[in-house]
Design a protein around this motif. Structure first.
Motif, PDB file in Angstrom:
ATOM      1  N   CYS A  16      -3.612  18.066  -0.540  1.00 38.13           N
ATOM      2  CA  CYS A  16      -4.643  17.037  -0.317  1.00 38.13           C
ATOM      3  C   CYS A  16      -5.303  16.640  -1.637  1.00 38.13           C
ATOM      4  O   CYS A  16      -5.553  15.457  -1.880  1.00 38.13           O
ATOM      5  CB  CYS A  16      -5.707  17.530   0.665  1.00 38.13           C
ATOM      6  N   VAL A  17      -5.590  17.626  -2.476  1.00 39.65           N
ATOM      7  CA  VAL A  17      -6.178  17.334  -3.791  1.00 39.65           C
ATOM      8  C   VAL A  17      -5.213  16.466  -4.600  1.00 39.65           C
ATOM      9  O   VAL A  17      -5.617  15.473  -5.223  1.00 39.65           O
ATOM     10  CB  VAL A  17      -6.529  18.632  -4.546  1.00 39.65           C
ATOM     11  N   PHE A  18      -3.926  16.814  -4.571  1.00 39.47           N
ATOM     12  CA  PHE A  18      -2.914  16.034  -5.282  1.00 39.47           C
ATOM     13  C   PHE A  18      -2.852  14.600  -4.753  1.00 39.47           C
ATOM     14  O   PHE A  18      -2.803  13.639  -5.533  1.00 39.47           O
ATOM     15  CB  PHE A  18      -1.538  16.703  -5.165  1.00 39.47           C
ATOM     16  N   LEU A  19      -2.847  14.443  -3.418  1.00 34.30           N
ATOM     17  CA  LEU A  19      -2.815  13.095  -2.841  1.00 34.30           C
ATOM     18  C   LEU A  19      -4.044  12.297  -3.261  1.00 34.30           C
ATOM     19  O   LEU A  19      -3.940  11.106  -3.570  1.00 34.30           O
ATOM     20  CB  LEU A  19      -2.730  13.166  -1.318  1.00 34.30           C
ATOM     21  N   GLY A  20      -5.194  12.942  -3.260  1.00 29.85           N
ATOM     22  CA  GLY A  20      -6.408  12.274  -3.706  1.00 29.85           C
ATOM     23  C   GLY A  20      -6.286  11.801  -5.140  1.00 29.85           C
ATOM     24  O   GLY A  20      -6.597  10.648  -5.463  1.00 29.85           O
ATOM     25  N   TYR A  21      -5.819  12.691  -6.012  1.00 24.28           N
ATOM     26  CA  TYR A  21      -5.617  12.330  -7.414  1.00 24.28           C
ATOM     27  C   TYR A  21      -4.675  11.141  -7.529  1.00 24.28           C
ATOM     28  O   TYR A  21      -4.932  10.197  -8.271  1.00 24.28           O
ATOM     29  CB  TYR A  21      -5.054  13.538  -8.183  1.00 24.28           C
ATOM     30  N   ARG A  22      -3.588  11.202  -6.774  1.00 24.37           N
ATOM     31  CA  ARG A  22      -2.579  10.141  -6.858  1.00 24.37           C
ATOM     32  C   ARG A  22      -3.155   8.791  -6.420  1.00 24.37           C
ATOM     33  O   ARG A  22      -2.913   7.765  -7.062  1.00 24.37           O
ATOM     34  CB  ARG A  22      -1.374  10.507  -6.004  1.00 24.37           C
ATOM     35  N   PHE A  23      -3.918   8.770  -5.332  1.00 21.70           N
ATOM     36  CA  PHE A  23      -4.517   7.502  -4.878  1.00 21.70           C
ATOM     37  C   PHE A  23      -5.590   7.010  -5.839  1.00 21.70           C
ATOM     38  O   PHE A  23      -5.807   5.808  -5.967  1.00 21.70           O
ATOM     39  CB  PHE A  23      -5.071   7.633  -3.463  1.00 21.70           C
ATOM     40  N   LEU A  24      -6.254   7.928  -6.527  1.00 20.63           N
ATOM     41  CA  LEU A  24      -7.270   7.513  -7.494  1.00 20.63           C
ATOM     42  C   LEU A  24      -6.664   6.970  -8.784  1.00 20.63           C
ATOM     43  O   LEU A  24      -7.159   6.001  -9.350  1.00 20.63           O
ATOM     44  CB  LEU A  24      -8.205   8.686  -7.827  1.00 20.63           C
ATOM     45  N   PHE A  25      -5.574   7.595  -9.258  1.00 20.28           N
ATOM     46  CA  PHE A  25      -5.055   7.262 -10.571  1.00 20.28           C
ATOM     47  C   PHE A  25      -3.706   6.543 -10.572  1.00 20.28           C
ATOM     48  O   PHE A  25      -3.319   5.983 -11.596  1.00 20.28           O
ATOM     49  CB  PHE A  25      -4.985   8.527 -11.435  1.00 20.28           C
ATOM     50  N   GLN A  26      -2.991   6.557  -9.448  1.00 17.93           N
ATOM     51  CA  GLN A  26      -1.724   5.833  -9.314  1.00 17.93           C
ATOM     52  C   GLN A  26      -1.687   5.155  -7.948  1.00 17.93           C
ATOM     53  O   GLN A  26      -0.806   5.435  -7.129  1.00 17.93           O
ATOM     54  CB  GLN A  26      -0.543   6.801  -9.458  1.00 17.93           C
ATOM     55  N   PRO A  27      -2.639   4.284  -7.669  1.00 23.02           N
ATOM     56  CA  PRO A  27      -2.784   3.757  -6.306  1.00 23.02           C
ATOM     57  C   PRO A  27      -1.573   2.996  -5.775  1.00 23.02           C
ATOM     58  O   PRO A  27      -1.235   3.138  -4.604  1.00 23.02           O
ATOM     59  CB  PRO A  27      -4.015   2.850  -6.391  1.00 23.02           C
ATOM     60  N   ALA A  28      -0.907   2.218  -6.591  1.00 20.86           N
ATOM     61  CA  ALA A  28       0.226   1.429  -6.088  1.00 20.86           C
ATOM     62  C   ALA A  28       1.376   2.332  -5.651  1.00 20.86           C
ATOM     63  O   ALA A  28       1.933   2.165  -4.561  1.00 20.86           O
ATOM     64  CB  ALA A  28       0.699   0.434  -7.154  1.00 20.86           C
ATOM     65  N   SER A  29       1.734   3.301  -6.471  1.00 22.21           N
ATOM     66  CA  SER A  29       2.833   4.192  -6.092  1.00 22.21           C
ATOM     67  C   SER A  29       2.426   5.112  -4.947  1.00 22.21           C
ATOM     68  O   SER A  29       3.246   5.454  -4.092  1.00 22.21           O
ATOM     69  CB  SER A  29       3.324   5.007  -7.292  1.00 22.21           C
ATOM     70  N   ALA A  30       1.149   5.489  -4.881  1.00 25.42           N
ATOM     71  CA  ALA A  30       0.676   6.317  -3.771  1.00 25.42           C
ATOM     72  C   ALA A  30       0.758   5.543  -2.458  1.00 25.42           C
ATOM     73  O   ALA A  30       1.158   6.095  -1.431  1.00 25.42           O
ATOM     74  CB  ALA A  30      -0.756   6.786  -4.025  1.00 25.42           C
ATOM     75  N   ALA A  31       0.384   4.272  -2.493  1.00 26.92           N
ATOM     76  CA  ALA A  31       0.453   3.451  -1.278  1.00 26.92           C
ATOM     77  C   ALA A  31       1.895   3.302  -0.810  1.00 26.92           C
ATOM     78  O   ALA A  31       2.177   3.358   0.383  1.00 26.92           O
ATOM     79  CB  ALA A  31      -0.174   2.084  -1.528  1.00 26.92           C
ATOM     80  N   THR A  32       2.808   3.131  -1.748  1.00 27.55           N
ATOM     81  CA  THR A  32       4.220   3.032  -1.395  1.00 27.55           C
ATOM     82  C   THR A  32       4.692   4.332  -0.759  1.00 27.55           C
ATOM     83  O   THR A  32       5.389   4.322   0.257  1.00 27.55           O
ATOM     84  CB  THR A  32       5.065   2.696  -2.639  1.00 27.55           C
ATOM     85  N   GLY A  33       4.300   5.456  -1.323  1.00 24.81           N
ATOM     86  CA  GLY A  33       4.659   6.752  -0.758  1.00 24.81           C
ATOM     87  C   GLY A  33       4.055   6.985   0.613  1.00 24.81           C
ATOM     88  O   GLY A  33       4.634   7.684   1.445  1.00 24.81           O
ATOM     89  N   TYR A  34       2.913   6.387   0.856  1.00 25.04           N
ATOM     90  CA  TYR A  34       2.247   6.487   2.161  1.00 25.04           C
ATOM     91  C   TYR A  34       3.057   5.779   3.241  1.00 25.04           C
ATOM     92  O   TYR A  34       3.019   6.142   4.402  1.00 25.04           O
ATOM     93  CB  TYR A  34       0.846   5.873   2.048  1.00 25.04           C
TER      94      TYR A  34
END
Length: 123
Positions: A16-34
Motif C-alpha cells: 500500500c505504501v508503494f502504491l501510494g508512492y507510485r500514485f504520488l510520483f508516477q501518476p500516469a503509469s500508476a493509473a495505467t497499472g490500476y
C-alpha cells in the motif's frame, strides 16, 4: 503460522505504501497499472494524488496497528481495507477496464487481504 500471518500483513501494508508512492510520483503509469489510464485531455492529477495519499496512509496505518496494537486490530483493519480493492474491481468494470485487470488484480487483492485477516485472527 504466526510468522506467515505477520509477514503477509507487513508485505500488504508495504505494498500500500508503494502504491501510494507510485500514485504520488508516477501518476500516469500508476493509473495505467490500476487498469484505467489517465485521460490525456483531462486533469486527473489531483485525483491521482488523492489516491496516492490514501493508499500510502492505509499502509502506514496498517504497519502502526501491527506494531503498536497487535494482530487482532490489524485483522479487523484488513477486513475493512478489503473493501477498497473490491470497490476498485467495480470501478474498473464500470469504466471500461478489462475483466482481467478487475478480477486478476483488484478482486485477487481483496481475496489475499481477506486471507491475511483470517491468518491474523488465528494468531
Amino acid at each position: 503460522m504466526t510468522v506467515t500471518a505477520y509477514t503477509l500483513a507487513v508485505v500488504l501494508d508495504l505494498f500500500c505504501v508503494f502504491l501510494g508512492y507510485r500514485f504520488l510520483f508516477q501518476p500516469a503509469s500508476a493509473a495505467t497499472g490500476y487498469g484505467l489510464p489517465a485521460r490525456p485531455d483531462g486533469d486527473a492529477g489531483p485525483y491521482l494524488t488523492i489516491k496516492g495519499l490514501k493508499d500510502g496512509v492505509y499502509g502506514l496505518l496498517g504497519l502502526a496497528l501491527l506494531a503498536f496494537v497487535g494482530a487482532r486490530a490489524e485483522a479487523w483493519f484488513m477486513v475493512c481495507v478489503a473493501l477498497v480493492p473490491l470497490g476498485d474491481t467495480l470501478i474498473v468494470l464500470r469504466n471500461g477496464g478489462t475483466k482481467a485487470v478487475a478480477f486478476g488484480i483488484h478482486f485477487a487483492t481483496a481475496v489475499v487481504v481477506l486471507i491475511s485477516a483470517a491468518l491474523l485472527f488465528l494468531v
